[in-house]
Design an enzyme around this catalytic site. Structure first.
Site, PDB file in Angstrom:
ATOM      1  N   ASP A  52       8.075  16.184  17.416  1.00 36.49           N
ATOM      2  CA  ASP A  52       7.271  14.979  17.523  1.00 36.49           C
ATOM      3  C   ASP A  52       6.513  14.709  16.223  1.00 36.49           C
ATOM      4  OD1 ASP A  52       5.400  16.958  17.718  1.00 36.49           O
ATOM      5  OD2 ASP A  52       5.065  16.685  19.858  1.00 36.49           O
ATOM      6  N   ASP A  76      12.294  21.110  19.203  1.00 37.03           N
ATOM      7  CA  ASP A  76      11.017  21.623  19.639  1.00 37.03           C
ATOM      8  C   ASP A  76      10.973  21.355  21.148  1.00 37.03           C
ATOM      9  OD1 ASP A  76       8.396  22.670  19.079  1.00 37.03           O
ATOM     10  OD2 ASP A  76       7.647  20.696  19.622  1.00 37.03           O
ATOM     11  N   ASP A 111       4.629  20.025  14.449  1.00 31.33           N
ATOM     12  CA  ASP A 111       5.773  20.752  13.915  1.00 31.33           C
ATOM     13  C   ASP A 111       6.250  20.181  12.586  1.00 31.33           C
ATOM     14  OD1 ASP A 111       6.710  18.473  15.110  1.00 31.33           O
ATOM     15  OD2 ASP A 111       7.453  19.550  16.863  1.00 31.33           O
TER      16      ASP A 111
END
Ligand code: ADP
Ligand code: MG
Length: 647
Positions: A541, A328, A545
């Site tokens: 994190d 990400d 997500d």
């Protein structure tokens, strides 16, 4: 054979009794051997061998009875039968020796496994039992269990931090190796979080407690490691399932080795039984069964000490198969602490001066009013910038958040939208005048956030607030490391940001590919597509997500110290924000797999060699026992190597 789970041997006298019995068996067995060789047997050898059998066989019988009651045959039973068989054919010394080595190897195995389990619990010792709490103007030393959230504790220089909290006064350097595995101390000041069992070095701190003692990060870390170690890897589950079939097979083989030669005739019963017992011992799969847990437990314990938490042996196995690593962007490859770099108001051209103008401040204040209720890192940057400029931020009502797009709310009766171009695009062409400005920021790798007002379905752009999130210093190095460790696999970046911004960051980090303008559900889809190319690890994190982390073969959450969600959602949790921990974790998973394979091959090899010797070359029982138990202990020690991890 595998030892019972930690709980079953929690009592302290049991292991000591076990060691005592092993020593007693050794003494009695040696006594019996000497007595046998004396002119006059005083005491008679059997009076020493009998108790040797009792002490040596006690735990084996106990465990085989426990298994039998559950309708299972285990290798302990095979050992006990072999010892009894040896005694029956007039080789009591061999039988006693078998039991002695068997119980000795069990003690050594549980010692090794306990060391592995305790690798991480020992960190808890760094947490003081008492804390100096401030009560008004007084201070009082109290047990940490009695403290609750909101209490203020004082930590002097050189003292360890007793509870998780936030610094309210003072500044210091804190050695957080216990939690994050980072070697260097971290500078901390007011507003920064500190964790129980870390070491305060230079300054005096006053800390507001944010978590009760039993919920502290270190306590949960230890709980999670213990759970992970209790969870079995696939190889281990497979081996345990086959243990039953294998044990029955060995038993049948032994019976066959007794029955067939007797039926054919020409050999004495004790001769036949002796050989059958030897075969039974050397064919037993003790070393095979212990090989996997010994390695996996050590790897999990060693990794936890480096701030890398595997949620179970299965995650370790899965990570070794990863070919694609997906990152990400925000908060993972980038620091996740964006800063506002520019503010522009509609109708007012961009100015070179850093000095704020009232129209720009108005845009920023309006954006901050809406963002004040959002958790997004961009939102926090906007709010911080408004606060830094000393702007009055209004209240907002009726907040609506669109993950991956932006947020909107009512401020002073006006509906204000704050987000990216896609958030507005469907509804308006109001962005056209801004196209070149937006493009320029995008290409520079910055994210312009559009502030707009909606009235009767008409969108009017009020201005933009531009944020920039710096790449982590170690991002490019970590990405390069990862590419090497996935055997030519891919490193890709996923983001909800604009493609141009994504391209700029992707180029700086050196990833192979990127996917931009992804909503959270799109990230899940992309992860699923990537899985066609091999095992996928998704690094995020863990907050916005989580679905993508769950969709990947291995979800890796970063910077989890102090955050609840990340510690629960991922398969692998990195306590710090150190990207280098990802190649480390992958290396460890490869090493663990190598050692498991080594162990299995070695254990099988020893069994095969001993079996051939026992069947064809009249291998003496004691030698068979030494080979069998020796290989079991060696396999354990080989696994223990994973506890010691290279920096
Ligand atoms: P990433 O994939 O980089 O972690 P997100 O999916 O959280 O980012 O968000 C993607 C994009 O959506 C951001 O780059 C931003 O343009 C926009 N966005 C999301 N939430 C907000 C918000 N609260 N304020 C402004 N913009 C937002
Ligand atoms: Mg994100």
């Amino acid at each position: 054979p595998p030892r019972p789970p930690a709980g079953a041997r929690a009592s302290r006298w049991l292991p000591r009794l076990e060691i005592g019995f092993v020593l007693a068996t050794l003494v009695l067995m040696t006594g019996g051997w000497v007595a046998e060789r004396m002119e006059q047997e005083i005491p008679p050898a059997w009076s020493l061998y009998l108790p040797a059998f009792l002490t040596g066989g006690f735990f084996g019988v106990r465990s085989s009875l426990r298994s039998l009651r559950r309708g299972r045959i285990d290798v302990d039973l095979l050992m006990v039968l072999a010892a009894l068989g040896a005694a029956y054919v007039g080789a009591p010394f061999e039988g006693a020796m078998l039991l002695f080595l068997f119980s000795l190897s069990n003690v050594l195995q549980s010692f090794a496994m306990d060391r592995t389990r305790r690798a991480i619990t020992s960190l808890m010792k760094l947490r003081p039992d008492h804390a100096l709490v401030r009560r008004g103007s007084e201070t009082e030393l109290v047990p940490i269990d009695t403290l609750s959230v909101g209490d203020r504790v004082l930590v002097r220089p050189g003292e360890n931090i007793p509870l998780d909290g936030i610094i309210v006064e003072g500044a210091s350097e804190v050695d957080q190796a216990t939690i994050t595995g980072e070697a260097l101390p971290v500078a901390k000041g007011e507003g920064d979080p500190v964790f129980a069992a870390t070491v305060n070095q230079t300054g005096a701190l006053e800390v507001r407690v944010t978590r009760a003692a039993r919920d502290s990060t270190i306590a949960r870390l230890i709980r999670l490691v213990e759970e992970a170690q209790a969870q079995k890897a696939r190889t281990q589950r497979f081996l345990e399932k086959s243990e039953q079939a294998y044990a029955i097979g060995v038993l049948l083989l032994t019976l066959g080795l007794v029955a067939v030669p007797l039926a054919l005739g020409g050999r004495t019963f004790s001769d036949v039984l002796y050989r059958a017992m030897t075969v039974m011992v050397v064919a037993s799969p003790c070393a095979i069964i212990i090989s996997t847990p010994a390695s996996i437990l050590a790897a999990i314990g060693g990794a936890a000490r480096r701030g890398v938490l595997f949620k179970g042996g299965a995650s370790l196995e899965a990570l070794a198969k990863v070919r694609v690593v997906a990152f990400d962007k925000t908060g993972t490859l980038t620091r996740g602490e964006p800063e506002v770099t520019d503010v522009q108001a509609a109708g007012h051209p961009a100015r070179a001066t850093a000095e704020a103008s009232p129209v720009e401040d108005a845009v920023l204040a309006l954006a901050a009013a809406v963002e004040a209720r959002s958790e997004h890192p961009i939102a926090q940057a906007v709010v911080r910038a408004a606060r830094d400029r000393g702007l009055a931020v209004a209240d907002c009502q009726d907040l609506r958040a669109r993950p991956g797009l932006g947020v909107s709310a009512r401020v002073d009766g006006r509906r204000i939208l704050v987000g990216n171009a896609r958030y507005l695009k469907a509804e308006s062409s109001a962005l056209e005048p801004w196209a070149t400005t937006l493009d320029a920021f995008h290409r520079a790798g910055r994210t312009p956030v559009i502030v707009a007002e909606v009235e009767n379905g008409l969108v009017q752009v009020l201005g933009i607030v531009v944020v920039a999130d710096a790449l982590r210093e170690d991002a490019a190095a970590a990405v390069a490391d990862l590419r090497r460790r996935t055997w030519g696999g891919q490193v890709v970046m996923l983001t909800g940001d604009h493609p141009e911004v994504a391209a700029a960051i992707a180029a700086a980090a050196g990833v192979d590919a990127f996917h931009a303008e992804l909503l959270p559900e799109d990230k899940v889809r992309v992860v699923r597509e990537l899985r066609d190319g091999g095992g996928v690890a998704m690094v995020g994190d863990g907050i916005n997500d989580a679905p993508a982390l769950a969709a990947a073969d291995v979800g890796i959450a970063m910077g989890a110290a102090g955050t609840d969600v990340a510690m629960e959602t991922a398969d692998v949790v990195l306590m710090s924000n150190d990207l280098r921990k990802i190649p480390f974790a992958i290396d460890l998973s490869h090493r663990a797999r190598r050692i498991v394979i080594q162990n299995l091959v070695f254990a099988l090899g020893v069994i095969l060699v001993l079996l051939v010797l026992a069947l064809g070359y009249r291998l003496p029982l004691p030698l068979g026992v030494v080979g069998h138990e020796g290989s079991t202990v060696l396999v354990c020690l080989n696994g223990l190597r994973l506890l010691r991890t290279k920096r």
